[in-house]
Design an enzyme around this catalytic site. Structure first.
Site, PDB file in Angstrom:
ATOM      1  N   LEU A  78       1.603   0.788 -12.514  1.00 25.52           N
ATOM      2  CA  LEU A  78       0.620   0.598 -12.863  1.00 25.52           C
ATOM      3  C   LEU A  78       0.505  -0.871 -14.291  1.00 25.52           C
ATOM      4  CD1 LEU A  78      -1.125   4.171 -13.861  1.00 25.52           C
ATOM      5  CD2 LEU A  78      -1.154   2.575 -11.864  1.00 25.52           C
ATOM      6  N   ASN A 132      -8.515   7.033 -12.627  1.00 27.01           N
ATOM      7  CA  ASN A 132      -7.260   6.854 -11.550  1.00 27.01           C
ATOM      8  C   ASN A 132      -6.815   8.484 -12.166  1.00 27.01           C
ATOM      9  OD1 ASN A 132      -4.487   6.510 -10.365  1.00 27.01           O
ATOM     10  ND2 ASN A 132      -4.026   4.437 -10.418  1.00 27.01           N
ATOM     11  N   CYS A 135      -2.286   8.608  -9.486  1.00 26.79           N
ATOM     12  CA  CYS A 135      -1.390   7.437  -8.968  1.00 26.79           C
ATOM     13  C   CYS A 135       0.214   8.033  -9.195  1.00 26.79           C
ATOM     14  CB  CYS A 135      -0.539   6.388 -10.388  1.00 26.79           C
ATOM     15  SG  CYS A 135       0.681   5.177 -10.118  1.00 26.79           S
ATOM     16  N   ILE A 196      -8.050   8.476   0.294  1.00 21.95           N
ATOM     17  CA  ILE A 196      -6.634   8.905  -1.075  1.00 21.95           C
ATOM     18  C   ILE A 196      -5.972   7.982  -1.154  1.00 21.95           C
ATOM     19  CG2 ILE A 196      -6.902  10.411   0.790  1.00 21.95           C
ATOM     20  CD1 ILE A 196      -4.181   9.027   2.133  1.00 21.95           C
ATOM     21  N   THR A 198      -2.264   6.578  -2.745  1.00 24.42           N
ATOM     22  CA  THR A 198      -1.040   6.835  -1.130  1.00 24.42           C
ATOM     23  C   THR A 198      -0.067   8.062  -0.685  1.00 24.42           C
ATOM     24  OG1 THR A 198       0.631   5.830  -3.427  1.00 24.42           O
ATOM     25  CG2 THR A 198      -0.834   3.620  -2.334  1.00 24.42           C
ATOM     26  N   GLY A 248      -7.504   4.175   2.828  1.00 24.40           N
ATOM     27  CA  GLY A 248      -6.114   4.741   3.186  1.00 24.40           C
ATOM     28  C   GLY A 248      -5.813   3.477   5.103  1.00 24.40           C
ATOM     29  N   GLY A 249      -5.540   2.891   5.080  1.00 23.09           N
ATOM     30  CA  GLY A 249      -4.494   2.217   6.056  1.00 23.09           C
ATOM     31  C   GLY A 249      -5.577   1.323   7.049  1.00 23.09           C
ATOM     32  N   THR A 271      -3.966  -2.058   1.733  1.00 21.13           N
ATOM     33  CA  THR A 271      -2.655  -2.944   1.907  1.00 21.13           C
ATOM     34  C   THR A 271      -2.445  -4.045   3.438  1.00 21.13           C
ATOM     35  OG1 THR A 271      -1.383  -1.252   1.730  1.00 21.13           O
ATOM     36  CG2 THR A 271      -0.038  -2.601   2.875  1.00 21.13           C
TER      37      THR A 271
END
Length: 309
Positions: A78, A132, A135, A196, A198, A248-249, A271
Site C-alpha cells: 500500500l 479496501n 489487502c 476479488i 488478490t 480477477g484475471g 494486472t
C-alpha cells in the site's frame, strides 16, 4: 460525469454512473496521469486510484513484485503519497478527467478511513470510494477488518454516516464465506462490492532456496485467478442485491463477458494494464460493439443470466 447514450452505460447507484462497465483497478494505474498519455481514458467507465491512507507510506522493502505462471505476486504494501499530497498533487488532474473517478481508501483503523473520506469529501470531481478491506500483503491492517462480518459492518456503517458518495467495498477471497462479508457490507449501507482482491501467493527460487519476495508471501493476480474470481462473483451474486464489480484475471473481452454473465454489473482490469496499457479502451470498445447489436440481449439483461439448469 454523466452517462452518454451508449449501450454499455451502467448506473451503479448513488450517483456513480459509468459510460462503460470497464474500470481500471486500484494499484495498477497509479493516479491515472501517466496512463492518460497511452490511452483515451474517456472511452472507459472510470478508474480506481492507488490506495490512499492518512500518512504517506513507502510500502514493503524490495523485492516487491515477481512474475509467476499466468500472473504475478506482489507485496507493494500500500505504498502511496498520503492524503495531503494526494489532495495537493493528484486530485487536480483527477477532477478534470472525462471519466468516473473512484478513490481507493486504506487504513490501519476505522479512524484512518474516516479521515481520508471526510477530507476528500470536501472536493468536487470524485464519484465514489472503494473501501479496501482486503489487502493481503500488509500485516495487521485492513485485511483484519475484511475477514470479519462484524468489523466490515462497523466500518461501512460509519463511512455511510459521513458521506453521500458511492461506497464500493473491495472483498478478499481469503475468507471462509465471502458472501457473509458481502451481506454485512450491504446491510451497513454499501452501494456495491468489488471482488476479488488478490489471493495469498508465494514464489520461490529453488536454486537459491529463497523466496522471490522480501515479504515472503504476496498477492497473486493475473489470469491464474480468474476461475476463483468467477466462483466468488457467482456466490456473492446469489447473496446480495447491490451491484457487483468483478475483478480477477481479465485479459480480453471474452473474460469480461464471463464476469458479466456470472453476475457482475461492471468489471475492473488489473494486472493486464501492465502488459497492454490500452486494454481498458480495447475491451470497452468491443463490449459497446457487442451490445449495440439489436440481436443481442441488453447489458442489463445479460448481467447474471448464467444458465445453470
Amino acid at each position: 460525469m454523466t452517462q452518454e447514450s451508449r449501450h454499455t452505460a451502467v448506473a451503479l447507484g448513488r450517483g456513480l454512473e459509468l459510460r462503460s462497465p470497464v474500470l481500471l483497478a486500484s494499484g495498477t494505474v497509479s493516479y491515472g496521469e501517466e496512463l492518460s498519455k497511452l490511452t483515451d481514458l474517456s472511452r472507459i467507465g472510470g478508474l480506481v486510484t492507488k490506495a490512499i491512507s492518512p500518512e504517506p507510506r513507502i510500502g514493503n522493502r524490495p523485492q516487491r513484485i515477481a512474475e509467476t505462471p499466468c500472473g504475478m505476486v506482489n507485496a507493494i504494501g500500500l505504498a502511496n503519497v498520503g492524503l495531503e499530497r494526494f489532495v495537493a498533487e493528484k486530485l487536480p488532474f483527477l477532477q478534470n478527467l472525462d471519466t468516473a473517478v473512484i478513490v481507493n481508501v486504506a487504513g490501519k483503523s476505522i479512524d484512518d478511513y474516516v479521515q481520508v473520506v471526510q477530507r476528500i469529501d470536501e472536493y468536487d470531481g470524485i464519484d465514489g470510494y472503494e473501501i479496501n478491506l482486503s489487502c493481503p500483503n500488509v500485516k495487521g491492517e485492513c485485511m483484519i477488518m475484511g475477514v470479519s462480518s462484524t468489523a466490515t459492518f462497523e466500518i461501512i456503517s460509519k463511512l455511510r454516516s459521513i458521506t453521500n458518495r458511492h461506497l464500493m467495498v473491495k472483498l478478499t477471497p481469503n475468507v471462509t464465506s465471502i458472501s457473509a462479508i458481502a451481506l454485512a457490507a450491504e446491510e451497513a449501507g454499501a452501494d456495491s462490492v468489488s471482488l476479488i482482491n488478490t489471493l495469498v501467493g508465494m514464489a520461490v527460487d529453488h536454486k537459491t532456496r529463497k523466496p522471490l519476495l522480501t515479504n515472503i508471501t504476496g498477492g497473486l493476480s493475473g489470469p491464474a485467478i480468474k476461475p476463483v474470481a468467477l466462483a466468488k462473483v457467482w456466490e456473492v451474486y446469489n447473496a446480495v442485491n447491490i451491484p457487483i464489480v468483478g475483478i480477477g484475471g481479465i485479459s480480453n473481452v471474452e473474460d469480461a463477458m464471463e464476469f458479466l454473465v456470472t453476475g457482475a454489473r461492471a468489471i475492473q482490469i488489473g494486472t493486464m494494464n501492465f502488459v497492454y496499457p490500452d486494454i481498458g479502451q480495447t475491451i470497452a470498445d468491443k463490449l459497446e460493439e457487442y451490445f449495440s447489436s439489436p440481436e443481442q440481449m441488453t447489458l442489463e439483461e445479460y448481467s447474471g443470466s448464467l444458465i445453470v439448469a
